[in-house]
Design a protein around this motif. Structure first.
Motif, PDB file in Angstrom:
ATOM      1  N   ALA A 198     -48.150   4.703  34.102  1.00  0.00           N
ATOM      2  CA  ALA A 198     -49.097   5.770  34.425  1.00  0.00           C
ATOM      3  C   ALA A 198     -48.851   6.338  35.816  1.00  0.00           C
ATOM      4  CB  ALA A 198     -50.530   5.257  34.324  1.00  0.00           C
ATOM      5  N   GLY A 199     -48.006   5.680  36.597  1.00  0.00           N
ATOM      6  CA  GLY A 199     -47.726   6.173  37.938  1.00  0.00           C
ATOM      7  C   GLY A 199     -48.650   5.625  38.993  1.00  0.00           C
ATOM      8  N   GLY A 200     -49.378   4.573  38.667  1.00  0.00           N
ATOM      9  CA  GLY A 200     -50.266   3.970  39.655  1.00  0.00           C
ATOM     10  C   GLY A 200     -51.671   3.799  39.137  1.00  0.00           C
ATOM     11  N   VAL A 201     -52.512   3.196  39.974  1.00  0.00           N
ATOM     12  CA  VAL A 201     -53.873   2.878  39.574  1.00  0.00           C
ATOM     13  C   VAL A 201     -54.682   4.139  39.284  1.00  0.00           C
ATOM     14  CG1 VAL A 201     -56.043   1.878  40.381  1.00  0.00           C
ATOM     15  CG2 VAL A 201     -53.893   0.676  40.784  1.00  0.00           C
ATOM     16  N   THR A 202     -54.552   5.138  40.142  1.00  0.00           N
ATOM     17  CA  THR A 202     -55.357   6.352  39.981  1.00  0.00           C
ATOM     18  C   THR A 202     -55.073   7.026  38.660  1.00  0.00           C
ATOM     19  OG1 THR A 202     -55.392   6.662  42.374  1.00  0.00           O
ATOM     20  CG2 THR A 202     -55.989   8.557  41.022  1.00  0.00           C
ATOM     21  N   SER A 203     -53.801   7.113  38.279  1.00  0.00           N
ATOM     22  CA  SER A 203     -53.435   7.777  37.031  1.00  0.00           C
ATOM     23  C   SER A 203     -53.885   6.992  35.809  1.00  0.00           C
ATOM     24  CB  SER A 203     -51.913   7.974  36.976  1.00  0.00           C
ATOM     25  OG  SER A 203     -51.470   8.755  38.058  1.00  0.00           O
ATOM     26  N   LEU A 204     -54.187   5.711  36.000  1.00  0.00           N
ATOM     27  CA  LEU A 204     -54.612   4.889  34.867  1.00  0.00           C
ATOM     28  C   LEU A 204     -56.077   5.132  34.498  1.00  0.00           C
ATOM     29  CD1 LEU A 204     -53.459   2.679  32.979  1.00  0.00           C
ATOM     30  CD2 LEU A 204     -54.433   0.991  34.529  1.00  0.00           C
ATOM     31  N   ASP A 205     -56.830   5.778  35.363  1.00  0.00           N
ATOM     32  CA  ASP A 205     -58.253   5.998  35.087  1.00  0.00           C
ATOM     33  C   ASP A 205     -58.458   6.687  33.746  1.00  0.00           C
ATOM     34  OD1 ASP A 205     -59.022   4.797  37.409  1.00  0.00           O
ATOM     35  OD2 ASP A 205     -59.360   6.645  38.523  1.00  0.00           O
TER      36      ASP A 205
END
Length: 243
Positions: A197-204
């Protein structure tokens, strides 16, 4: 059989937008109870068969095709203990999925709110430093690396491990999920999702989609329970009448 209770395959199929062959296949697979035949070999369905089809299609939405089929086969043999056990097992799996989602969400919230310590002086920690930070043994980090959960860099000269920010993040997430009792394979799948997802933020958004899917399935399970209960009542009454 009274004429008003006779239903053709097309009568069952039309209600759900199915083909008549699909209805026949469901009977052949034991999902619908066996139907009597006319002298010319035509199948004669009843309102009980129609309810069996409603129950199966509702169960399939909430529990998936394979489990829905197993539930209906058990129901059609009168094995209500197995029916209820299969339904209960599906509820347990759904609860486990929801608990996993809640714990992943909480763990990610901790990471994004700054509760995970940053590497000292901006330098990537060694395996010993990160293990101390997490309160675990270095051997645990090596096991997580082997499972694909964390991906340290290696010093080309010495071969020593150094953990960049993404690896530190994944290690903190793994520690929290392991405390929740999750197996390494499941944690590895979560960290893969984060990396993809490209990181935690994009996983939201992925987590919101996961929760939406869980809620949809849970509502479908509620609706399926009513259809299944009605079918069990019909077949129980028929069995008592036959005896």
């Amino acid at each position: 059989m009274p004429h008003r209770e006779r239903l053709r395959p097309v009568d069952l199929a039309r209600e759900h937008g199915l083909s008549t062959q699909a209805v026949r296949n469901y009977e052949d697979d034991g999902i619908l109870p066996a139907a009597p035949r006319t002298g010319h070999g035509f199948r004669q369905y009843t309102p009980t068969h129609a309810q069996a089809l409603r129950a199966f299609l509702a169960l399939r939405t909430g529990h998936g095709h394979q489990l829905a089929a197993a539930i209906m086969r058990a129901a059609n043999t009168g094995d209500h203990d197995t029916v209820l056990r299969l339904v209960d097992q599906s509820h347990v799996r759904a609860l486990r999925d929801r608990t996993t989602l809640d714990e992943v969400t909480a763990a990610l919230d901790d990471l994004t709110s700054g509760q995970a310590p940053a590497p000292a002086h901006g330098r990537a920690p060694t395996i010993g430093a990160l293990a101390h930070q997490l309160g675990i043994r270095p051997a645990t980090l090596r096991a997580w690396e082997k499972a694909g959960i964390v991906r340290p860099d290696r010093d080309p000269a010495t071969g020593h491990r150094h953990y960049p920010p993404d690896a530190v993040r994944d290690a903190h997430l793994a520690r929290q999920l392991r405390r929740g009792g999750h197996p390494l394979a499941r944690i590895a799948a979560v960290t893969d999702q984060i990396r993809n997802a490209g990181g935690v933020t994009s996983l939201d958004e992925a987590l919101r989609t996961w929760r939406t899917d869980l809620n949809r399935r849970s509502r479908a399970v509620l609706a399926a329970g009513a259809e299944l209960a009605h079918y069990l009542d019909l077949t129980g009454t028929a069995a008592r009448d036959a005896s």
